[in-house]
Design a protein around this motif. Structure first.
Motif, PDB file in Angstrom:
ATOM      1  N   ASP A   1      -3.949  10.978   3.418  1.00 45.65           N
ATOM      2  CA  ASP A   1      -4.035  10.069   4.362  1.00 45.65           C
ATOM      3  C   ASP A   1      -4.031   9.134   4.651  1.00 45.65           C
ATOM      4  N   ALA A   2      -4.600   8.705   3.071  1.00 42.07           N
ATOM      5  CA  ALA A   2      -5.424   7.206   2.727  1.00 42.07           C
ATOM      6  C   ALA A   2      -4.236   6.104   2.070  1.00 42.07           C
ATOM      7  N   LEU A   3      -4.220   5.074   2.720  1.00 40.03           N
ATOM      8  CA  LEU A   3      -3.708   3.275   2.359  1.00 40.03           C
ATOM      9  C   LEU A   3      -4.551   3.411   1.452  1.00 40.03           C
ATOM     10  N   LEU A   4      -3.359   3.076   0.011  1.00 37.79           N
ATOM     11  CA  LEU A   4      -4.342   3.070  -1.238  1.00 37.79           C
ATOM     12  C   LEU A   4      -3.187   1.462  -1.265  1.00 37.79           C
ATOM     13  N   LYS A   5      -4.186   0.276  -1.979  1.00 37.92           N
ATOM     14  CA  LYS A   5      -3.621  -0.532  -2.406  1.00 37.92           C
ATOM     15  C   LYS A   5      -3.033  -0.583  -3.861  1.00 37.92           C
ATOM     16  N   ARG A   6      -1.709  -1.951  -4.037  1.00 35.32           N
ATOM     17  CA  ARG A   6      -1.142  -1.605  -5.559  1.00 35.32           C
ATOM     18  C   ARG A   6      -2.826  -1.605  -6.038  1.00 35.32           C
TER      19      ARG A   6
ATOM     20  N   GLU B   1       0.916  -1.015   0.423  1.00 29.71           N
ATOM     21  CA  GLU B   1      -0.109   0.251   0.160  1.00 29.71           C
ATOM     22  C   GLU B   1       0.793   1.341   0.043  1.00 29.71           C
ATOM     23  N   LEU B   2       0.200   1.851  -0.978  1.00 32.02           N
ATOM     24  CA  LEU B   2       0.996   3.773  -0.530  1.00 32.02           C
ATOM     25  C   LEU B   2      -0.259   4.474   0.102  1.00 32.02           C
ATOM     26  N   ARG B   3       1.041   5.062   1.213  1.00 34.11           N
ATOM     27  CA  ARG B   3       0.002   6.634   1.981  1.00 34.11           C
ATOM     28  C   ARG B   3       0.111   8.035   0.967  1.00 34.11           C
ATOM     29  N   ASP B   4      -0.882   8.338   0.203  1.00 35.20           N
ATOM     30  CA  ASP B   4      -1.234   9.393  -0.081  1.00 35.20           C
ATOM     31  C   ASP B   4      -0.943  10.490   0.998  1.00 35.20           C
ATOM     32  N   GLN B   5      -0.073  11.476   0.800  1.00 36.42           N
ATOM     33  CA  GLN B   5      -0.205  12.136   2.313  1.00 36.42           C
ATOM     34  C   GLN B   5      -1.196  13.381   1.746  1.00 36.42           C
ATOM     35  N   LYS B   6      -1.951  13.533   0.546  1.00 42.87           N
ATOM     36  CA  LYS B   6      -3.032  14.319   0.574  1.00 42.87           C
ATOM     37  C   LYS B   6      -3.572  14.001   1.195  1.00 42.87           C
TER      38      LYS B   6
END
Length: 84
Positions: free
Chosen positions: A58-63, A51-56
């Protein structure tokens, strides 16, 4: 299903916006997951993550909810090939 979040992995702004879950910018996409150089150096963490964290937001985005793009096109054609 909501559209995938587009991450241009060769774009400096996207590299600052999207982080590994521990907050590092030293991540790279690899074979349907991600790898972080700084996490891999730690004894108490694994460099592999999904997962990547979107700083904008704060969501964790699964691949599978991220469309990785390079200047040449989609990074993983089987995951990223279609525009969502």
């Amino acid at each position: 299903m909501p559209p995938k979040e587009v991450v241009r992995i060769e774009d400096d702004a996207d590299r600052w916006r999207f982080l590994c879950p521990r907050g590092h910018r030293t991540w790279e996409p690899t074979n349907h997951h991600f790898w972080c150089q700084l996490c891999a150096r730690r004894d108490d963490a694994d460099g592999v993550f999904y997962e990547l964290r979107d700083q904008k937001t704060d969501a964790l985005l699964k691949r599978d909810r991220v469309q990785l793009l390079t200047d040449s096109g989609p990074y993983d054609h089987d995951l990223d090939g279609g525009a969502q």
